[in-house]
Design an enzyme around this catalytic site. Sequence first.
Site, PDB file in Angstrom:
ATOM      1  CG  ASP A 110      -1.834   1.141   1.309  1.00 20.99           C
ATOM      2  OD1 ASP A 110      -2.380   1.517   0.264  1.00 20.99           O
ATOM      3  OD2 ASP A 110      -2.011   1.696   2.406  1.00 20.99           O
ATOM      4  CG  ASP A 161      -0.766   1.587   7.314  1.00 19.37           C
ATOM      5  OD1 ASP A 161      -1.239   1.434   6.167  1.00 19.37           O
ATOM      6  OD2 ASP A 161      -0.842   2.660   7.931  1.00 19.37           O
ATOM      7  CG  ASP A 165      -3.387  -1.982   3.609  1.00 15.01           C
ATOM      8  OD1 ASP A 165      -3.813  -1.764   2.464  1.00 15.01           O
ATOM      9  OD2 ASP A 165      -2.791  -1.134   4.294  1.00 15.01           O
TER      10      ASP A 165
END
Length: 295
Positions: free
Chosen positions: A17, A214, A218
């Site tokens: 990400d 995080d 995700d």
Amino acid sequence: SADALETACKIGVVIFDKTGTITEGKPAVTDIETFGSLDRDTLLRLAAAAESRSEHPVARAVTESVKGGVLEELPQPESFESLTGRGIAARVEGRDLLIGSRRLMEEKGIPFAFSPESWEQQGKTVLFIAVDHEAAGAAAVADPVRKSSAPALKDLHRLGIRAKMVTGDNRRTAEAIAAQVGVDEVVAEVLPEGKVEAVEQEKQKGLTVAMAGDGINDAPALAAADVGFAMGSGTEVAKEAGDIVILDDNFASIAKAVLYGRTIFKSIRKFIIFQLTMNLCAVGVSLLAPFIGFD
């Protein structure tokens, strides 16, 4: 876990990400434009109140932008809804607010003539703000790139590992960040399930896939990957879904984990070869013992 380190030695691609992984996850509002009848302070006050219920780092940036100033007293939202991967909907002081991506505004049939291209080319995330179903303004949010990100990606490349960024952010914004750190491939403007699809696509190529992230969004991809790396400052959901937690938030730790895994794997292989060699020697000696005078 030992299993995670053993798998890490085989990683062929790392998917990650953007916000909070490649970037520091400490965004701040840098620019605001207003289009409707609301002035800048009123718009920012309403947006900050609406975003106060969200846990996303970008949302926190909007709320934090008013603290310590004349706008510090924020009203409580009368209602709040998180629109996963797109933004939020809230009602503040009797006004209906939508804050999020251009995709969200298109879904709701709210046209925006404003073009944020210059913001996006600087790697900034753009939030479109609608009040009472009309375009009201836009805000640019900047999140600094981690100093460790570019060197970490170079380390991954030296290990023969490909780096792929998958983010819900605008493509221009994502590509601007990717260019700073040396990403091999960018997939932008995806919903959370798109990250899981990216993991599965790489698996279908026969690769061992790692995912780094995080946030709550995700977590499904972290669980779907062969090895999930969760940032230590991330959400508890992400850390539960990951196999390895990077306590210092240093992206370079992924390359270290791969090296540790490869070292362990080599050591185990050497030990097995040594044991097999010794066993074969022992068998050979026992077979030859009658012929060379040993009882």
